[in-house]
Design a protein around this motif. Structure first.
Motif, short mmCIF file in Angstrom:
data_model
loop_
_atom_site.label_atom_id
_atom_site.label_comp_id
_atom_site.label_asym_id
_atom_site.label_seq_id
_atom_site.Cartn_x
_atom_site.Cartn_y
_atom_site.Cartn_z
N LEU A 1 28.47 7.28 41.59
CA LEU A 1 27.13 7.83 41.40
C LEU A 1 27.15 8.99 40.41
O LEU A 1 26.24 9.16 39.60
CB LEU A 1 26.57 8.31 42.74
CG LEU A 1 26.52 7.28 43.87
CD1 LEU A 1 25.90 7.89 45.11
CD2 LEU A 1 25.73 6.06 43.44
N MET A 2 28.20 9.81 40.47
CA MET A 2 28.32 10.92 39.54
C MET A 2 28.55 10.42 38.11
O MET A 2 27.99 10.95 37.15
CB MET A 2 29.46 11.84 39.98
CG MET A 2 29.27 12.43 41.36
SD MET A 2 30.66 13.49 41.83
CE MET A 2 30.45 13.50 43.61
N ALA A 3 29.38 9.38 37.97
CA ALA A 3 29.60 8.78 36.65
C ALA A 3 28.31 8.17 36.12
O ALA A 3 28.03 8.23 34.91
CB ALA A 3 30.70 7.73 36.73
N LEU B 1 36.60 7.39 28.43
CA LEU B 1 38.01 7.74 28.55
C LEU B 1 38.32 7.75 30.04
O LEU B 1 37.95 8.69 30.75
CB LEU B 1 38.29 9.10 27.90
CG LEU B 1 39.68 9.70 28.09
CD1 LEU B 1 40.77 8.71 27.72
CD2 LEU B 1 39.81 10.98 27.25
N ALA B 2 38.94 6.69 30.54
CA ALA B 2 39.14 6.49 31.97
C ALA B 2 40.40 7.19 32.47
O ALA B 2 41.34 7.43 31.72
CB ALA B 2 39.22 5.00 32.27
N ARG C 1 34.74 5.95 38.86
CA ARG C 1 34.08 6.53 37.68
C ARG C 1 33.92 5.48 36.59
O ARG C 1 32.89 5.43 35.90
CB ARG C 1 34.88 7.74 37.19
CG ARG C 1 34.84 8.89 38.18
CD ARG C 1 35.84 9.99 37.89
NE ARG C 1 36.15 10.70 39.12
CZ ARG C 1 36.95 11.75 39.22
NH1 ARG C 1 37.54 12.23 38.13
NH2 ARG C 1 37.16 12.32 40.39
N PHE C 2 34.93 4.65 36.44
CA PHE C 2 34.83 3.54 35.47
C PHE C 2 33.66 2.63 35.83
O PHE C 2 32.86 2.25 34.98
CB PHE C 2 36.14 2.74 35.45
CG PHE C 2 36.05 1.48 34.65
CD1 PHE C 2 36.31 1.47 33.29
CD2 PHE C 2 35.69 0.28 35.26
CE1 PHE C 2 36.20 0.30 32.55
CE2 PHE C 2 35.58 -0.89 34.53
CZ PHE C 2 35.84 -0.88 33.17
N ALA D 1 29.10 9.10 21.52
CA ALA D 1 29.08 9.67 22.87
C ALA D 1 30.27 9.17 23.66
O ALA D 1 30.59 7.97 23.62
CB ALA D 1 27.78 9.32 23.59
N VAL D 2 30.92 10.09 24.41
CA VAL D 2 32.08 9.74 25.23
C VAL D 2 31.94 10.40 26.59
O VAL D 2 31.66 11.60 26.69
CB VAL D 2 33.40 10.19 24.58
CG1 VAL D 2 34.59 9.75 25.45
CG2 VAL D 2 33.54 9.63 23.17
N PHE D 3 32.14 9.63 27.64
CA PHE D 3 32.25 10.15 29.00
C PHE D 3 33.71 10.11 29.40
O PHE D 3 34.31 9.04 29.45
CB PHE D 3 31.39 9.32 29.96
CG PHE D 3 31.71 9.54 31.41
CD1 PHE D 3 31.82 10.81 31.95
CD2 PHE D 3 31.91 8.45 32.25
CE1 PHE D 3 32.13 11.01 33.29
CE2 PHE D 3 32.21 8.63 33.59
CZ PHE D 3 32.33 9.91 34.11
N ALA D 4 34.30 11.26 29.66
CA ALA D 4 35.70 11.36 30.07
C ALA D 4 35.77 11.52 31.58
O ALA D 4 34.97 12.23 32.20
CB ALA D 4 36.38 12.55 29.39
N ALA D 5 36.76 10.89 32.21
CA ALA D 5 36.84 10.85 33.67
C ALA D 5 37.29 12.16 34.29
O ALA D 5 37.22 12.30 35.51
CB ALA D 5 37.78 9.72 34.11
#
Length: 380
Positions: free
Chosen positions: A178-180, A198-199, A210-211, A253-257
């Motif tokens: 949910l946070m991811a 970036l997992a 998160r993935f 855009a990048v979401f890092a774990a």
């Protein structure tokens, strides 16, 4: 988010009377064997111990202590690591246990030891704890014995699927997807066509969650799902991923774990001439203390470690002290997106407002882990 349930274990869990019947001795003799008393022959001792092993019988020291009052102690099985997430969760558990008036007994496991959890649980049960907290964030593939662990005290499992059988099993801290989802939605709402990921190492339950939160959010919006790059939680692995992503000018855009990888990623992007956030927006995960002071200050999802510990331990203590009662209802801690200067709309758009945003999102679908070396996600 927390989620829990009381689960009935094996209704015919072996008792000392069952051991006595199989060994052909009296229940008192079984007690003498396990208390290492004299006047028990070697042959009788052997029969009792073999019967106990065959039945899977474990002496319940906590129950024995109830005759003179509970031990008022809670055991914790946790991965021996200095990583921010597991260490912060353990600190939260320690604070809450202290406030409840229970003593705390901690046993560390080591990564790469499949039998570690079973041994740690045995150690705690031998000390007569009234309840056990399992904070084991890694899926040790091929671990033997974990799924068959039968624990005769209430158990709280943090941030992972339950792999034990007990009279009461509660779970908490399993809302990383949910946070991811919230982090990925933030970047999409800014106008980015898609979000790269970036997992974390996929042996970790939280990394997989998160993935999945990232993947499911992109799928929900009909966006392309780029190949994820798998790191190892370190800033160095984030830096390596950043050098790779900097070569792709379509990455905005990048979401890092986690935050450490995000910080390494930003360093590599900056060195490659990709400005953050003007060219590439970056969101981290955890809100480590330094996140607000790096350049640029990092937008991130704050993990509610204290809230998870407070909620989980409250429910565990209730189960210990009210063994016949239903579990306490489950509450959902807030999901906090801390918006700082590392995120902005794609080039040519107006920068967003800074501050803190609280959001709750719905859960995504099934898990599809990234492939090694940054290959595309697998689909079932």
């Amino acid at each position: 988010m927390t989620r829990g349930s009381a689960r009935s274990g094996n209704a015919s869990a072996p008792r000392s009377v069952d051991v006595a019947r199989l060994a052909g001795v009296s229940q008192k003799t079984v007690s003498r064997v396990f208390n290492d008393e004299q006047y028990v022959s070697a042959e009788v001792r052997r029969r009792v111990l073999e019967a106990a092993e065959e039945l899977g019988y474990r002496r319940n020291n906590a129950a024995r202590a109830l005759a003179s009052g509970r031990t008022r102690s809670i055991g914790v099985v946790t991965l021996g690591t200095a990583l921010y997430g597991p260490a912060s969760l353990l600190m939260g558990v320690e604070r809450v246990v202290r406030d409840t008036g229970y003593a705390l007994r901690v046993v560390n496991t080591m990564e790469g030891d499949p039998a570690g959890m079973a041994g740690a649980v045995d150690s705690l049960l031998d000390q007569g704890v009234d309840g056990i907290v399992i904070s084991e964030p890694i899926d040790e593939a091929g671990a033997e014995g974990d799924s068959s662990l039968r624990i005769d005290v209430p158990v709280l499992v943090l941030g992972a699927p339950s792999s034990v059988t007990a009279l009461t099993v509660l779970t908490a801290g399993d809302g990383a997807d949910l946070m991811a989802h919230t982090a990925t939605e933030h970047l999409l709402e800014l106008g980015h066509p898609t979000v790269h990921h970036l997992a974390g190492p996929q042996r970790w339950y939280a990394a997989r969650d998160r993935f999945e939160g990232w993947r499911a959010t992109l799928a929900k919006h009909g966006r392309a799902v780029p190949p994820a790059i798998e790191g190892d939680w370190s800033a160095a692995s984030g830096y390596r991923a950043g050098r790779e992503l900097a070569e792709d000018r379509d990455v905005t855009a990048v979401f890092a774990a986690n935050d450490d990888m995000a910080i390494g990623l930003i360093r590599a992007l900056t060195e490659a001439g990709r400005r953050v956030p003007e060219d590439v927006s970056v969101v981290g995960f955890d809100d480590i203390p330094v996140a607000a002071y790096v350049t640029p200050p990092l937008t991130t999802v704050r993990q509610p470690f204290d809230a998870v510990a407070q909620e989980g331990l409250k429910r565990l203590v209730h189960a210990i002290e009210n063994p016949d009662a239903a579990p306490l209802p489950v509450g959902a801690p807030p999901i906090d997106l801390i918006v700082r200067a590392s995120t902005a709309p794609p080039p040519s758009r107006t920068p967003p407002a800074r501050g803190r945003r609280t959001a709750s999102r719905s859960r995504g679908g099934a898990h599809h882990p990234p492939q090694p070396n940054g290959g595309p996600p697998s689909h079932h």
